[in-house]
Design an enzyme around this catalytic site. Structure first.
Site, PDB file in Angstrom:
ATOM      1  N   LYS A 100       1.083   2.874  -3.743  1.00  0.00           N
ATOM      2  CA  LYS A 100       2.463   2.772  -3.235  1.00  0.00           C
ATOM      3  C   LYS A 100       3.479   2.468  -4.340  1.00  0.00           C
ATOM      4  CE  LYS A 100       0.391  -1.408  -2.436  1.00  0.00           C
ATOM      5  NZ  LYS A 100      -0.570  -2.147  -1.720  1.00  0.00           N
ATOM      6  N   GLY A 180      -9.126 -10.926   0.929  1.00  0.00           N
ATOM      7  CA  GLY A 180      -9.118  -9.705   0.125  1.00  0.00           C
ATOM      8  C   GLY A 180      -7.986  -8.737   0.449  1.00  0.00           C
ATOM      9  N   ASP A 194       5.763  -5.442  -1.878  1.00  0.00           N
ATOM     10  CA  ASP A 194       4.748  -4.501  -1.390  1.00  0.00           C
ATOM     11  C   ASP A 194       5.299  -3.748  -0.166  1.00  0.00           C
ATOM     12  OD1 ASP A 194       1.760  -3.667  -1.063  1.00  0.00           O
ATOM     13  OD2 ASP A 194       2.308  -4.502   0.881  1.00  0.00           O
ATOM     14  N   LYS A 198       6.393   0.534   0.522  1.00  0.00           N
ATOM     15  CA  LYS A 198       5.984   1.360   1.668  1.00  0.00           C
ATOM     16  C   LYS A 198       7.205   1.858   2.426  1.00  0.00           C
ATOM     17  CE  LYS A 198       1.797  -1.425   1.815  1.00  0.00           C
ATOM     18  NZ  LYS A 198       1.239  -2.686   2.310  1.00  0.00           N
TER      19      LYS A 198
END
Ligand code: HSE
Length: 420
Positions: A100, A180, A194, A198
């Site tokens: 991304k 994770g 993040d 997107k």
């Protein structure tokens, strides 16, 4: 037979290799050809990857291998994968990427370089949820009115625990990392970056809009307190970190920030690490997409869907446009966003204070919708919490600066946007 090379055999890369092997029968039937991984590239050859494919530490072993038809890029980073993807496309290889950050910065250049060569990226946004395919194909008849969603699992997990269990920020971040889902540097998750990557990818498909993360409003979840959580509960809201792309008369709003949304809305009910995206089209109305936004197998599921589409010759233009969009929309400046706001401040607990505050707000034509005052134990200051009717971002920002200068207001003023 179609041969694949994987750049970056970490959790997702290993899942891709393993699913291609274990589900080979159904994939061959669906794609019409046998798909095999010829090799993978890793930085550290001594680490066990749990795969049976041949590994090397030189990306050119894949990029320059004439037998490899499709390069799968799962390395992470921006400039190194950009150079490698560019070279792979120049060598005539199709590319599938889950990266991304690479696309947030280079999607338009890559589209140009790719031309007719397939460059697919379903896994880059909301992991296993087929949101790119939905926007590029399923909803192509529509002008997109809005996209709104939970695009980061780590922060949704953290907010869910903070809200439902009163968990502390640092403890819960550690838990999210252990699961994770978090980025190598969790600032990317908690700071909203993040999710912004997107959102920009989705906004390019929906609106043909070319913007970088630096151009848009991004706020993270770092300043949310249990006071905000309690207020939200009392007034029927949930707090979610949302990515929002919205077409308004003057342009497109693009923003990522913690948002109070009605607790009764569908997105408000999406808890834990799950992602969910609502897309409103002018003809179809609202559509919703829900699922795992990260994790090896979920992300690999999206990578393999792209591989199969390429093998079938089903790829279409990268960002969904065969010709430039003549009526191109531009990014609405941050100051022009109009929404409702929640404010939290500490003020003196004495007569006339409320009047001073509302008097200042009146100067900016900001009207209060609801209010709550919480006393601090053993202190002569109180926490004042209120929401406003809709007003312009520029006005609320100016009003906050003015309020901060009042003698009766102490410390920082916290603000959160509300979407009704
Ligand atoms: N760190 C991301 C998340 C992973 O928590 O959603 C998927 O991009």
């Amino acid at each position: 037979m179609v041969k694949i090379g994987i750049l970056g055999v970490g959790t997702v890369g290993a899942s891709v290799a393993n699913i291609l092997e274990t589900n080979a029968d159904i994939l061959e039937a669906r794609a019409g050809k046998k798909i095999v991984v010829k090799s993978g590239v890793v930085k550290n050859l001594s680490k066990d990857r749990g795969v049976s494919i041949k590994l090397s530490d030189n990306p050119l072993d894949i990029i320059d291998d004439p037998e490899i038809d499709i390069v799968v890029e799962l390395m992470g980073g921006i400039e190194e994968p950009y150079a490698l993807v560019k070279k792979a496309l120049e060598n005539g290889k199709a590319v599938v990427t889950a990266n991304k950050a690479l696309l947030a910065y280079h999607r338009y250049e890559l589209q140009e370089i790719a031309g007719e060569i397939p460059l697919m990226y379903e896994a880059s946004t909301a992991g296993g949820i087929p949101i790119i395919g939905a926007l590029r194909n399923g909803l192509t008849a529509n002008h997109i009115e809005s996209i709104q969603g939970i695009m980061n699992g780590t922060t949704n997990y953290m907010l869910t625990k903070m809200i439902n269990e009163g968990a502390l920020y640092d403890d819960i971040l550690k838990e999210a990392q252990d699961l994770g889902y978090a980025e190598a540097d969790p600032t990317f998750d908690v700071g909203g970056f993040d999710a912004s990557h997107k959102l920009l990818i989705l906004a390019s498909i929906a609106y043909g809009i070319d913007t970088k993360p630096e151009d848009i409003l991004i706020e993270g979840i770092q300043n949310i307190t249990q006071t905000d959580v309690a207020f939200a509960k009392e007034f029927g809201y949930e707090i979610k970190l949302l990515g929002i792309a919205k077409k308004v008369k003057e342009g497109v709003e693009l923003r990522v920030h913690p948002t109070m949304i009605p607790a009764s809305s569908m997105i408000a009910k999406v808890d834990g690490v799950m992602n969910a995206v609502s897309v409103v089209g002018d003809r179809v109305g609202e559509t919703m997409y829900y699922g795992a936004g990260a994790g090896g197998d979920a992300t690999a599921s999206a990578v393999i869907a792209d591989i199969v589409d390429i093998v079938r010759g089903n790829h279409g233009p990268m960002l969904g446009y065969k010709k430039p969009l003549e009526s191109g929309l531009s990014l609405l400046p941050e100051e022009e966003i109009v929404t409702n706001y929640y404010l939290r401040m500490s003020v003196d607990d004495k007569s006339g204070v409320l009047a001073k505050i509302t008097n200042e707000l009146e100067k900016f034509n900001i009207s209060i919708e609801s209010m709550l005052q919480k006393p601090h134990r053993n202190e002569d200051v109180v926490k004042l919490l209120f929401t406003t009717h809709s007003c312009q971002e520029a006005k609320i920002q100016e009003a906050m600066l003015t309020l901060k200068k009042l003698e009766c207001v102490h410390g920082e003023i916290a603000m959160m946007r509300i979407e009704k």
